[in-house]
Design a protein around this motif. Structure first.
Motif, short mmCIF file in Angstrom:
data_model
loop_
_atom_site.label_atom_id
_atom_site.label_comp_id
_atom_site.label_asym_id
_atom_site.label_seq_id
_atom_site.Cartn_x
_atom_site.Cartn_y
_atom_site.Cartn_z
N LYS A 106 -6.32 1.69 -6.87
CA LYS A 106 -6.58 2.89 -6.10
C LYS A 106 -7.00 3.97 -7.16
O LYS A 106 -8.12 4.67 -6.65
CB LYS A 106 -5.09 3.27 -5.52
N ARG A 107 -6.34 4.09 -8.07
CA ARG A 107 -6.72 5.25 -8.73
C ARG A 107 -8.03 4.93 -9.77
O ARG A 107 -8.74 6.10 -9.82
CB ARG A 107 -5.58 5.17 -10.09
N TRP A 132 1.83 -4.84 -6.74
CA TRP A 132 2.11 -3.28 -6.60
C TRP A 132 1.32 -2.33 -7.52
O TRP A 132 0.56 -1.58 -7.30
CB TRP A 132 3.39 -2.97 -6.10
N ASN A 179 0.78 -1.27 0.03
CA ASN A 179 -0.04 0.03 0.09
C ASN A 179 0.63 1.24 -0.10
O ASN A 179 0.35 2.33 0.19
CB ASN A 179 -1.16 0.07 1.29
N ASP A 229 3.22 4.17 -2.02
CA ASP A 229 2.94 4.94 -3.24
C ASP A 229 4.16 4.66 -4.05
O ASP A 229 3.81 4.94 -5.29
CB ASP A 229 2.65 6.54 -3.01
N GLN A 241 -2.00 0.01 -7.43
CA GLN A 241 -1.99 1.22 -7.59
C GLN A 241 -3.12 1.51 -8.52
O GLN A 241 -3.81 2.48 -8.66
CB GLN A 241 -0.58 1.72 -8.12
#
Length: 155
Positions: free
Chosen positions: A71-72, A64, A42, A44, A68
């Motif tokens: 998330k976006r 990963w 988690n 960035d 990401q």
């Protein structure tokens, strides 16, 4: 695991993160954190600099990247905002302001105008006449008083 890190390492990283808050950490900052603490999905930035990076790092990078992406997608590509993003007068100022929030102006008159604008804002809630939520349930109860759905006389 986090349990493998010493308290000194945790304190060094915490001090570093608190003194240099950013949403895009530079490479030397990423390397410092990666050498002190284990990597998590988690974060960035990619887990390239992890201590435990080995030949099996390719699935870690894919996981990963996928996290990401999710998330976006969940934010529809908008930047991440939090409760701090809605407080322009907080010190230090937020990194990303929320949509609709103006940057803080520190003059006396600007702060006074900001407070008056906040006080004049309409309250949250619906614009329903207050008589309706009181009157409708009472009318329904009144109707059941006069209308007997189950008559007692079966003659």
């Amino acid at each position: 695991m986090m349990e493998n890190s010493t308290w000194e390492q945790k304190l060094n990283v915490l001090t570093h993160v608190l003194t240099y808050p950013t949403t895009t950490p530079p490479l030397h900052s990423q390397y410092f954190v990666a050498t002190q603490l284990p990597c998590y999905l988690n974060w960035d930035y990619p887990p390239l600099l992890c201590r435990h990076a080995s030949a099996a790092s390719q699935p870690l990078l894919l996981k990963w990247a996928f996290s990401q992406f999710l998330k976006r997608v969940s934010r529809f590509g908008l930047p991440h905002t939090s409760w701090r993003s809605k407080c322009p007068f907080q010190q230090p100022p937020p990194l990303v302001l929320a949509k609709g929030v103006e940057e803080a102006r520190w003059g006396e008159e600007e702060r006074r105008q900001y407070v008056w604008k906040r006080l004049r804002r309409k309250r949250l809630g619906s614009n329903v006449n207050p008589i309706i939520p009181i009157l409708l349930p009472n009318l329904l109860l009144f109707l059941f008083l006069f209308w007997d759905p189950i008559p007692l006389d079966e003659t």
